[in-house]
Design an enzyme around this catalytic site. Structure first.
Site: not given
Ligand code: PBG
Length: 348
Positions: A218, A272
């Protein structure tokens, strides 16, 4: 074309038809693109409703759903509008949702995140009662929605997010979410060891049935803006998450994050954001043998919506193009604010 002068071929060279033919056989690749059925038959990637997971927000202490201006079509739900929306997703054939809670009050440790009467837990209970196993209920596991400073963990005496103290709180959150009815928990705080800590506590407390979808790679991205509006999070003092989320310049580091999360027991790993990180998705998909998810985040959705609203781009076509690209790169599961809209498009 108006204004353009016809080119006089005689002045530039031989006439059409007199040109030399290529000295090698030309592959007629256009042959398989001639009709929609041909294109469908040879498509290498197919996006289906089964690939989609819908993010939803539930807010404590409101009587009516509150639209989120920077996420058109999405709202902070009441408990009852949340259940209605979840039923709609199920009826569209979407297999899962990921839930974010917005509490009425925040504190330094984010205690609302593990309070059995906290908004996310109450909502998970209602969703599970209404839908049983029809939708996979994924609980985002983090503290930032619940802390008054807006960070994903607790702050130590030097003003830094304390990794190991935070892990103990994540364990409490995991147990509370499991007890409330989550099928999976999704730790999104990027603390080192978060998957191992959560897996250990779930197993030792008899909840080995609950899975872990790890936000593994992420990035500290500028694409989370609308999400922070959706959960009313502002990091105090103009801070940011670069001390724990990944640096956007790195790809090899993402492989280390993902390998570590798989070793710690993650059932699925997630990259992400999605579109700016297709290289990472592709490499992760080659590296691991667990299912790979990608989060098409709030900013990615908002960009499409904003341009479509102005008539600058075809929003439906672009939404499909984004999600197909993410799937083509190697993600089998896509968390996206387009889930319901795209499910409707796919159903024709
Ligand atoms: C953290 C979390 C965030 C998102 C999902 N989980 C925000 C952040 O890291 O700042 C962002 C999702 C999105 O932008 O759609 N709990």
């Amino acid at each position: 074309m108006p204004g353009s002068r016809p080119v006089r071929l005689s002045s530039v060279g031989p006439q059409a038809g007199q040109l030399a033919r290529p000295g090698f056989p030309v592959r007629r690749l256009r042959r398989l693109r001639r009709t929609p059925a041909l294109r469908r038959m040879v498509a290498e990637t197919s996006l289906t409703v089964d690939d989609l997971v819908a993010p939803l927000f539930v807010r404590e202490d409101i009587d009516e759903a509150r639209p989120i201006p920077s996420l058109p079509g999405h709202a902070q739900h009441t408990l009852s509008s949340l259940v209605t929306e979840a039923r709609r997703l199920a009826s569209l054939g979407i297999p899962g949702l990921v839930l974010f809670g917005v509490p009425a009050a925040k504190d330094p440790t984010g205690s609302g995140a593990w309070d059995p009467h906290g908004i996310a837990q109450v909502a998970l209970g209602e969703l599970r009662a209404a839908l049983g196993d029809e939708l996979v209920l994924i609980a985002d596991l983090c503290l930032d929605e619940y802390t008054d400073h807006g960070h994903c963990g607790v702050i130590d005496e030097h003003g830094e997010v304390d990794n190991d103290a935070t892990l103990e709180l994540y364990q409490l959150v995991a147990l509370a979410q499991a007890a409330a009815g989550a099928h999976m928990v999704a730790p999104s705080g990027m603390m080192d060891g978060q998957v191992a800590a959560i897996r250990a506590v779930l197993d030792s407390e008899g909840r080995s049935d609950v899975g872990v979808l790890a936000y593994a790679a992420k990035y500290a991205s500028a694409l989370y803006g609308p999400f922070r509006d959706a959960v009313d999070v502002r990091i105090t003092g103009g801070g940011d998450r670069r001390g724990y989320q990944e640096d956007i310049h790195n790809r090899r580091e993402a492989m280390a994050e993902v390998a570590q999360d798989v070793a710690e027991g993650a059932d699925m790993v997630m990259v992400k954001p999605a579109l700016a990180y297709l290289d990472v998705i592709a490499e992760v998909a080659r590296l691991v043998d667990v299912p790979v998810a990608a989060y098409h985040v709030s900013g990615e959705y908002a960009m499409v919506k904003a341009a479509a609203e102005r008539g600058w781009l075809d929003g439906d076509a672009l939404a499909l193009e984004h999600l197909v690209a993410i799937k083509r790169a190697g993600a089998a599961t896509i968390l996206t604010y387009f889930a319901a809209e795209v499910a409707e498009i796919l159903h024709g």
